[in-house]
Design a protein around this motif. Structure first.
Motif, PDB file in Angstrom:
ATOM      1  N   PRO A 128       0.707  -0.890   0.104  1.00 47.51           N
ATOM      2  CA  PRO A 128      -0.161  -0.263   0.607  1.00 47.51           C
ATOM      3  C   PRO A 128       1.210   1.382   0.265  1.00 47.51           C
ATOM      4  O   PRO A 128       1.761   1.077   0.621  1.00 47.51           O
ATOM      5  CB  PRO A 128      -1.014   0.017   0.965  1.00 47.51           C
ATOM      6  CG  PRO A 128      -0.553  -1.474   1.906  1.00 47.51           C
ATOM      7  CD  PRO A 128       0.916  -1.737   1.331  1.00 47.51           C
ATOM      8  N   ILE A 129       0.823   2.031  -0.646  1.00 53.92           N
ATOM      9  CA  ILE A 129       0.953   3.985  -0.796  1.00 53.92           C
ATOM     10  C   ILE A 129       0.510   4.494   0.823  1.00 53.92           C
ATOM     11  O   ILE A 129       2.042   5.305   1.222  1.00 53.92           O
ATOM     12  CB  ILE A 129       0.526   4.558  -1.927  1.00 53.92           C
ATOM     13  CG1 ILE A 129       1.377   5.926  -2.403  1.00 53.92           C
ATOM     14  CG2 ILE A 129      -0.331   4.358  -1.438  1.00 53.92           C
ATOM     15  CD1 ILE A 129       2.613   5.425  -2.428  1.00 53.92           C
ATOM     16  N   SER A 134       3.416   6.995   5.298  1.00 55.10           N
ATOM     17  CA  SER A 134       3.578   7.118   6.397  1.00 55.10           C
ATOM     18  C   SER A 134       5.358   7.222   7.166  1.00 55.10           C
ATOM     19  O   SER A 134       4.940   7.038   8.077  1.00 55.10           O
ATOM     20  CB  SER A 134       2.746   6.426   6.993  1.00 55.10           C
ATOM     21  OG  SER A 134       2.413   4.456   6.804  1.00 55.10           O
ATOM     22  N   SER A 135       5.721   6.469   6.409  1.00 53.76           N
ATOM     23  CA  SER A 135       6.554   5.557   6.593  1.00 53.76           C
ATOM     24  C   SER A 135       8.247   6.483   8.011  1.00 53.76           C
ATOM     25  O   SER A 135       8.372   8.002   6.568  1.00 53.76           O
ATOM     26  CB  SER A 135       7.630   4.933   5.837  1.00 53.76           C
ATOM     27  OG  SER A 135       9.139   4.137   6.505  1.00 53.76           O
ATOM     28  N   VAL A 328      13.073   2.677   5.184  1.00 49.82           N
ATOM     29  CA  VAL A 328      11.651   3.141   4.347  1.00 49.82           C
ATOM     30  C   VAL A 328      11.279   0.696   4.345  1.00 49.82           C
ATOM     31  O   VAL A 328      10.508   0.619   4.563  1.00 49.82           O
ATOM     32  CB  VAL A 328      11.391   3.208   3.114  1.00 49.82           C
ATOM     33  CG1 VAL A 328      12.084   2.837   2.058  1.00 49.82           C
ATOM     34  CG2 VAL A 328      10.155   3.376   2.922  1.00 49.82           C
ATOM     35  N   ALA A 329      13.279   0.465   4.225  1.00 49.39           N
ATOM     36  CA  ALA A 329      12.799  -0.532   3.857  1.00 49.39           C
ATOM     37  C   ALA A 329      12.681  -1.807   5.403  1.00 49.39           C
ATOM     38  O   ALA A 329      12.210  -2.417   4.972  1.00 49.39           O
ATOM     39  CB  ALA A 329      12.999  -1.974   3.176  1.00 49.39           C
ATOM     40  N   ASP A 330      13.081  -1.223   5.680  1.00 50.95           N
ATOM     41  CA  ASP A 330      13.060  -2.281   7.252  1.00 50.95           C
ATOM     42  C   ASP A 330      12.998  -1.795   8.808  1.00 50.95           C
ATOM     43  O   ASP A 330      12.496  -2.440   9.351  1.00 50.95           O
ATOM     44  CB  ASP A 330      14.923  -2.163   8.040  1.00 50.95           C
ATOM     45  CG  ASP A 330      15.399  -0.713   8.412  1.00 50.95           C
ATOM     46  OD1 ASP A 330      14.714   0.070   8.864  1.00 50.95           O
ATOM     47  OD2 ASP A 330      16.577  -0.954   9.275  1.00 50.95           O
ATOM     48  N   ASP A 331      11.245  -0.334   8.153  1.00 51.85           N
ATOM     49  CA  ASP A 331      10.570  -0.731   9.034  1.00 51.85           C
ATOM     50  C   ASP A 331       9.251  -2.148   9.536  1.00 51.85           C
ATOM     51  O   ASP A 331       9.937  -2.959   8.137  1.00 51.85           O
ATOM     52  CB  ASP A 331       9.628   0.461   8.190  1.00 51.85           C
ATOM     53  CG  ASP A 331       8.039   1.009   8.969  1.00 51.85           C
ATOM     54  OD1 ASP A 331       7.860  -0.349   8.997  1.00 51.85           O
ATOM     55  OD2 ASP A 331       7.756   1.803   8.583  1.00 51.85           O
ATOM     56  N   LYS A 332       9.281  -2.498   9.993  1.00 52.05           N
ATOM     57  CA  LYS A 332       8.306  -3.428  10.257  1.00 52.05           C
ATOM     58  C   LYS A 332       7.235  -4.246   9.365  1.00 52.05           C
ATOM     59  O   LYS A 332       6.909  -5.046   9.241  1.00 52.05           O
ATOM     60  CB  LYS A 332       8.962  -3.707  11.804  1.00 52.05           C
ATOM     61  CG  LYS A 332      10.064  -3.699  12.508  1.00 52.05           C
ATOM     62  CD  LYS A 332       9.943  -4.344  14.289  1.00 52.05           C
ATOM     63  CE  LYS A 332      11.488  -4.633  15.061  1.00 52.05           C
ATOM     64  NZ  LYS A 332      11.719  -3.051  14.601  1.00 52.05           N
ATOM     65  N   PRO A 380       6.781  -1.536  18.398  1.00 51.29           N
ATOM     66  CA  PRO A 380       6.722  -0.812  17.594  1.00 51.29           C
ATOM     67  C   PRO A 380       7.682  -0.681  15.969  1.00 51.29           C
ATOM     68  O   PRO A 380       8.926  -2.027  15.558  1.00 51.29           O
ATOM     69  CB  PRO A 380       7.463   0.261  17.991  1.00 51.29           C
ATOM     70  CG  PRO A 380       8.069  -0.322  19.147  1.00 51.29           C
ATOM     71  CD  PRO A 380       7.482  -2.070  19.326  1.00 51.29           C
ATOM     72  N   VAL A 381       6.755  -0.139  14.754  1.00 49.92           N
ATOM     73  CA  VAL A 381       8.316  -0.397  13.681  1.00 49.92           C
ATOM     74  C   VAL A 381       9.132  -0.070  13.885  1.00 49.92           C
ATOM     75  O   VAL A 381       9.661  -0.753  12.241  1.00 49.92           O
ATOM     76  CB  VAL A 381       6.996  -0.037  12.345  1.00 49.92           C
ATOM     77  CG1 VAL A 381       5.765  -1.421  12.747  1.00 49.92           C
ATOM     78  CG2 VAL A 381       6.140   1.271  12.774  1.00 49.92           C
TER      79      VAL A 381
END
Length: 488
Positions: A128-129, A134-135, A328-332, A380-381
């Motif tokens: 999802p965009i 929102s990251s 942005v890619a290691d956001d859980k 938490p992410v």
């Protein structure tokens, strides 16, 4: 159930049959790969082993191998806890791990490129965009920028657990500034100094080749037009919890360790201040968070960054390792989509499986999490180091209700996973002067460069030193072990 025919250091070892013990099988017999090691250790007297353990601790202290426990008001620094009984991974098992983490890191790199360029995975409806926009780690400044060689996550730390089924699962990806590799090397050195003889009985891969491979990776992503690049490591300074690692890596690579005040940008080129004048810098291995890199582009109050650094990077005159915006890619929350990401970019089936994950931004997942928190781990992410984690079966009813309220305030910020049964390993416990079961995980270190890749054959085995604890991070009181990867 206690293993039979044990004495001395293992005399109080109490095996839990419900856990996957890497040393003992279900019948409490020593697994074959550990038998020789077990015999050597069990022949040690308790007094001799206490002396060896104390020598290892003294060695770590004298070399400055310490870390910060941020929630410990009594001490600013602690010796990094090191357990003298190593973990062994056989060649076939390691082959699967290595292939799996390389696959994962390549897919993550492709994902980051796509996110900052064509956004094909978003257009395909797979991610999802809203999850990207929102990251907190998405950097609009990275849109349409092309890093050298197309590499974003030059250095990745992949955290794995071994479950009760004997299989490895990926717990999370770390591709901003993954730390811990220096402990891998010092663990090996400490064990060699303390118990050198044990190495004569096993054919083990080295871990001391990491720095030379890291330097090769740094040099492979030099800016265009540069023949022999000047590389540096930039650190926030001596008060950073990982400063020991920053200085160690710079020293072993034979390059300068600098702080922001040691660098200056002129005409979009980066220079290092030296006693001989300014010297151009081409590649920066940065151990500073994105928003502190450049006060002209990000946080204006950053006193540890370099004014103009991002402009130099944007113009291709310096390479930053890892690239800004990799977070942005290691956001859980992105972790949830890793099987789809691997298939989308590589056309492959994941070699290593995810732990099943519920993302609270999804209404159905949120409902399930709120109804089943007592059986879940809530994370938490965007946190690291084990902070902010709630383990449901350790919470009171009041604490569960408090966690629910926190989740509902910002569902995007939280994921939940089943409480996995991490494998256990024999670990020396000073209070009882013997070995006991403790939960462990494994952080692997993968390097990606321009036409280069490398996985350190060892990794960092982290140990939850408190009985029954599942959080292994050093910042939460965990320790580590030397990790032996056997040769064929």
């Amino acid at each position: 159930m206690k293993p039979t025919n044990l004495k001395h250091l293992f005399s109080s070892y109490d095996g839990n049959e419900n856990l996957f013990d890497e040393i003992f099988d279900k019948k409490q017999n020593v697994r074959q790969v550990y038998q020789k090691l077990f015999d050597i250790y069990n022949d040690q007297s308790i007094e001799d082993f206490i002396n060896l353990n104390n020598k290892a601790k003294t060695s770590f202290f004298n070399q400055g191998i310490t870390f910060q426990v941020y929630n410990d008001a009594k001490a600013q620094e602690k010796i990094f806890p090191f357990d003298l009984f190593p973990r062994i991974i056989d060649a076939d098992e390691w082959k699967t791990i290595e292939q799996g983490v390389i696959q994962r890191c390549k897919a993550l790199n492709a994902f980051i490129w796509d996110v900052y360029h064509d956004k094909n995975i978003i257009k395909a409806g797979l991610v999802p965009i809203e999850l990207i926009s929102s990251s907190a780690n998405y950097l609009r400044q990275m849109d349409n920028l092309d890093p050298v060689g197309g590499i974003y996550n030059h250095i990745s730390g992949t955290d794995l657990i071994k479950h009760s089924d004997g299989k490895y699962y990926v717990l999370e990806d770390n591709i901003r500034c993954p730390s811990g590799v220096s402990y891998v090397i010092y663990n090996r050195n400490a064990l060699k100094r303390s118990l050198f003889g044990v190495f004569n009985h096993y054919n083990i891969h080295t871990v001391t080749d990491y720095s030379e491979n890291l330097l090769d990776i740094l040099e492979s992503v030099k800016p265009k037009g540069v023949d022999v690049p000047t590389c540096v490591v930039i650190t926030p300074g001596v008060y950073n919890s990982a400063y020991f690692e920053h200085s160690y890596l710079a020293k072993t690579m034979g390059i300068e360790l600098v702080e922001g005040r040691d660098l200056v940008v002129e005409n979009d080129f980066v220079y290092m201040k030296t006693i001989s004048g300014l010297k151009r810098v081409d590649v920066i291995y940065r151990r500073i968070d994105d928003t502190f890199l450049d006060p002209l582009e990000f946080r204006k109050d950053s006193a540890i960054g370099v004014p103009g650094l991002f402009s130099a990077y944007k113009n291709g005159n310096v390479t930053l390792v890892n690239a800004p915006g990799t977070g942005v890619a290691d956001d859980k929350a992105i972790y949830t989509y890793m099987p789809e990401i691997i298939k989308f970019y590589l056309g492959e089936t994941p070699i290593l499986n995810n732990v099943h994950t519920y993302h609270c931004s999804r209404p159905t997942d949120l409902k399930y999490v709120l109804e089943n928190i007592h059986n879940l781990v809530v994370k938490p992410v965007d946190e690291a180091g084990g902070y902010g984690i709630s383990i449901g079966n350790k919470l009171t009813k009041a604490e569960i209700e408090a966690v629910k309220k926190v989740i509902l305030q910002n569902p995007r910020k939280y994921i939940a996973q089943p409480i996995m049964s991490l494998s256990v390993h024999a670990t020396y416990i000073e209070d009882c002067q013997s070995f006991e079961q403790r939960h462990v995980d494994l952080r692997t270190f993968t390097l990606l460069g321009q036409d280069k890749e490398f996985v350190l054959k060892g990794g960092l085995t982290r140990v939850a030193l408190k009985k029954g604890n599942l959080i292994v991070n050093s910042s939460q009181g965990g320790g580590s072990k030397d990790t032996w990867v056997l040769k064929k």
